[in-house]
Design a protein around this motif. Structure first.
Motif, short mmCIF file in Angstrom:
data_model
loop_
_atom_site.label_atom_id
_atom_site.label_comp_id
_atom_site.label_asym_id
_atom_site.label_seq_id
_atom_site.Cartn_x
_atom_site.Cartn_y
_atom_site.Cartn_z
N PHE A 1 0.84 -1.19 0.00
CA PHE A 1 0.00 0.00 0.00
C PHE A 1 0.88 1.25 0.00
N PRO A 2 0.37 2.37 -0.53
CA PRO A 2 -0.94 2.53 -1.18
C PRO A 2 -1.02 1.74 -2.48
N THR B 1 -7.43 4.69 -4.88
CA THR B 1 -6.14 4.42 -4.26
C THR B 1 -6.39 3.96 -2.83
N TYR B 2 -6.21 2.67 -2.57
CA TYR B 2 -6.39 2.14 -1.22
C TYR B 2 -5.27 2.68 -0.33
N ASP B 3 -5.66 3.17 0.86
CA ASP B 3 -4.69 3.84 1.72
C ASP B 3 -3.82 2.88 2.51
N SER B 4 -4.42 1.90 3.17
CA SER B 4 -3.65 0.99 4.01
C SER B 4 -4.49 -0.25 4.26
N ARG C 1 -15.28 1.69 0.84
CA ARG C 1 -14.83 3.07 0.78
C ARG C 1 -15.61 3.87 1.82
N PRO D 1 -8.64 12.52 2.11
CA PRO D 1 -8.97 11.57 1.04
C PRO D 1 -9.91 10.48 1.56
N ALA E 1 -11.17 6.92 2.61
CA ALA E 1 -10.45 5.83 3.27
C ALA E 1 -11.07 4.50 2.86
N ASN F 1 -5.69 4.97 9.60
CA ASN F 1 -5.82 5.82 8.42
C ASN F 1 -4.64 6.79 8.41
N ASN G 1 -4.20 9.38 6.70
CA ASN G 1 -4.53 10.70 6.16
C ASN G 1 -5.34 11.59 7.09
N LYS H 1 -11.03 5.34 10.24
CA LYS H 1 -11.74 5.09 8.99
C LYS H 1 -13.23 4.94 9.31
#
Length: 724
Positions: free
Chosen positions: A391-392, A400-403, A447, A583, A585, A680, A682, A688
């Motif tokens: 990841f990402p 775009t998958y975060d984690s 998502r 963004p 998650a 997360n 971000n 998330k």
């Protein structure tokens, strides 16, 4: 405070019956409204005779479209292009396009008299053929809107695989799936009360998820400045996506109130709610998956025909969410999705808890399970071989998958289930000729969070704090969890923090609560605002103490420098605010179900269910567990019991809770919850979204278990709901 299992402070008043819903609000001179609705699903509307209605004792007024010619059209929710040439009048004119479409509104001294008035209406409709199957409607037939295709929107994502991939693959799995329509079935259906004000403005009390959006829509529809429209959301008895929209009934009630210069209220009844709109889900899915002999996925193809009902205004964007989440937790070199939003003569659809993600997970997870069966491989091992590991990660469909750590969640689920013991029991039953059991898995990615959110924190002279949020709680526990976030930053008792939200006259801006966004965006905005408040307090204290800001420390409600301390309350009032838009998650998890089947009666009973979810950092585990269990029950409802049904003419057959089956406490299986934690990256909270996972993970796990119990290799042999 982060991670503390604080009890919900709002529950005290709610369980005592002291909550205030729209139906509880008393406004002087208020009238009640009911709607005359179309008795057919499709036809030319030749006339609405309200003369007898107006003669009914107690009826104050009755309006059809001809009586309100300037009534604005219903605004779209998120996909304006899909409605071009397809206006949705609040009161039908020219043609009706679904059973129950409003054709007139009757206003009376109370709801009973308004219903009496509705009974006296004469509605003349020349019936037209009803189209209920989205694939058939997309192929042609009767146009719902003259001169326009029944396909309101069409999109493609990803890139088609080379034909050589399909030709040379060791195995190609093809399947058709049906996502049946579901009714939202909130304890409190839709409700609105509109009071015209002396300045030609409006005060609106409404059961809703996005009050600022509704304010914007009403102001624009009736040519008012936004600050002339005040939207207040009192307590809400559930929403699940069906209260995010500006519905045609709302516009009709506003118009009636303005015409009569009196407050007017509409409370949807259960028959109206079950008949819709809104309904959720409603997709036909055709999938094709190619893999090598070891189960490594080479290509995936998903075609979606989404039934969005008579008007695409509220549901056309949902299949886009399905499309973009199509590949789930797997590395797939080539993926291609085509989605069509198709108008039919069923009630319009809208987001329903999960809103596109359950549909995506069902398609890929049922197909991966089928792949494993046909290759004779362990379904868990096939998943392990295809999981995304780094990841990402950019998906073929544009996210775009975060984690994440999908393998870890699956291992926890298998361990918690005790899969080896259940496999042994499965073998024993087969040998003994007893009712079979099956084991089904689902690993999902969803998502969460979209857009930005407003948050503000105020310090008061009495030592208390006020947190203002643009979110809009509908039962998620905001009154507890949002103060918990603020208290954690400030180092104070959460009881000192009071939340204010759901009033557009008090909270200057907001997006609302849907798409599992509240904590991820709204909570993070409050975290940032509280952090700014501390910085402001340090500057104010530095001025008061005559020292540099760098020498001032903040300690649990006090500012300290050089041995001197100033309580934060002495510096009040102070306020800081923030608007934060992280963004999106991607929470994830793994579900495992054991299901017993009675082959003769065709019934299925869940014997064991394990849910492992990863929401990042969890602020209040007690609240999140409650959200998980609630969504699990709704997932069980879709898998086993629930489904909106129509007859061939488009009349709904599930207009009461005697016909529309909901799981009750008697149907609930043993459920064990477990978590992994992948923060997360971000947001300052690391959170998330949570709250929709059960609707995503349960249906494929349960259906996979039923297929395993019966040894079914053809998905056409097994559709939801399993128990009819």
């Amino acid at each position: 405070m982060i991670g503390a299992r604080l009890r919900r402070r709002e529950d005290g008043r709610l369980v005592r019956g002291a909550g205030q819903y729209v139906g509880d609000i008393r406004v002087r001179g208020c009238l009640d409204a009911a709607f005359v609705r179309s008795p057919v699903a499709h036809g030319e509307l030749r006339g609405v005779d309200l003369s007898r209605v107006r003669a009914v004792p107690g009826v104050v007024a009755a309006f059809a479209h001809a009586d309100l010619p300037h009534l604005p059209p219903t605004p779209p929710m998120l996909d304006p292009a899909s409605i071009e040439g397809r206006p949705w009048p609040p009161l039908a004119t020219g043609r009706v396009r679904f059973y129950g479409e409003p054709v007139a509104v009757v206003v009376a001294g109370d709801r009973y008299l308004a219903e009496d008035g509705c009974d006296a209406a004469i509605v003349r409709v020349d019936p037209l053929p009803a189209q209920l199957d989205p694939t058939e409607a997309a192929a042609g037939g009767v146009e719902l809107f003259a001169g326009l295709s029944n396909v309101a929107a069409e999109r493609e994502f990803g890139t088609p695989a080379d034909e050589g991939v399909w030709r040379d693959a060791a195995i190609v799995v093809e399947a058709l799936y049906r996502q049946q329509r579901l009714a939202h079935t909130s304890i409190e259906p839709r409700a609105i009360l509109v009071r015209p004000e002396a300045d030609d403005g409006l005060t609106v009390w409404v059961s809703h998820q996005a009050p600022h959006r509704l304010r914007h829509d009403l102001a624009e529809a009736f040519a008012l400045e936004p600050d002339r429209v005040r939207v207040i959301v009192p307590d809400v008895g559930g929403a699940f996506g069906g209260k995010s929209e500006t519905w045609p009934e709302y516009l009709a009630i506003v118009a009636a109130a303005r015409r009569l210069h009196r407050p007017v209220r509409w409370l949807e009844d259960r028959r109206e709610a079950l008949g819709g709109p809104p309904h959720g889900r409603g997709q036909h899915q055709r999938v094709r998956l190619a893999a090598d002999a070891d189960g490594h996925i080479l290509a995936y193809e998903l075609h979606i025909d989404a039934d969005v009902g008579g008007y695409p205004h509220t549901g056309a964007f949902v299949p886009l969410a399905t499309s973009m989440m199509a590949t789930g937790a797997y590395r797939i070199p080539s993926a291609h999705v085509r989605t069509r939003a198709v108008v039919t003569n069923a009630a319009p659809t809208a987001p329903y808890r999960g809103a596109g993600r359950p549909e995506a997970a069902f398609a890929i997870e049922r197909t991966v399970e089928l792949l494993a069966r046909r290759l004779g491989l362990d379904p868990a091992e096939v998943r392990r071989r295809n999981f995304i590991r780094a990841f990402p990660y950019e998906t073929p469909t544009g996210f775009t998958y975060d984690s994440g750590d999908y393998a870890a969640a699956l291992e926890v689920a298998l361990r918690e289930l005790g899969i080896e013991q259940w496999r042994a029991e499965q073998a024993r039953r087969r040998a003994a000729g007893q009712w079979p059991i099956g084991i089904g898995l689902c690993t999902y990615v969803e998502r969460s969070g979209v857009g930005e959110e407003f948050g503000a924190v105020e310090a008061r002279p009495d030592g208390t704090f006020v947190a203002l949020s643009g979110c809009c709680g509908t039962g998620q526990g905001h009154e507890t969890s949002f103060p918990q976030v603020v208290a954690d930053v400030l180092g104070v008792d959460p009881a000192l923090v009071r939340l204010v939200e759901k009033d557009t006259a008090v909270v200057p801006s907001g997006v609302g609560s849907f798409a599992s966004r509240s904590m991820q965006t709204g909570g993070a905005a409050l975290h940032r605002a509280a952090t700014k408040l501390v910085a402001t307090a340090r500057r104010r204290a530095a001025e008061a103490l005559g020292v540099p800001v760098a020498e001032v420390e903040y300690r649990a409600g006090a500012l300290v420098a050089g041995g001197r301390s100033v309580p934060l309350a002495e510096l009040a009032p102070l306020r800081a605010q923030d608007t934060f838009g992280p963004p999106e998650a991607f929470p994830f998890g793994a579900y495992a179900a054991v299901v017993e089947v009675d082959p003769e009666l065709g019934t299925a009973r869940v014997l064991d269910l394990v849910a492992v979810d990863d929401y990042g950092v969890v602020v209040n585990p007690l609240i999140v567990d409650g959200q998980a269990r609630g969504s699990i029950v709704q997932g069980l409802g879709q898998a086993l019991y629930e489904g909106v049904r129509y007859d061939a003419d488009g009349r709904p057959l599930t207009l009461s809770l005697l016909d529309y089956l909901l799981p009750t406490v008697a149907e609930l299986p043993p459920v064990r919850l477990a978590e992994t934690c992948t923060p997360n990256p971000n947001t300052p909270l690391g959170a998330k979204g949570a709250g929709e996972a059960g609707c995503i993970g349960v249906p494929p796990a349960v259906l996979n278990a039923v297929a395993d119990a019966l040894g079914l290799d053809d998905p056409q042999d097994l559709r939801m709901p399993v128990v009819r």
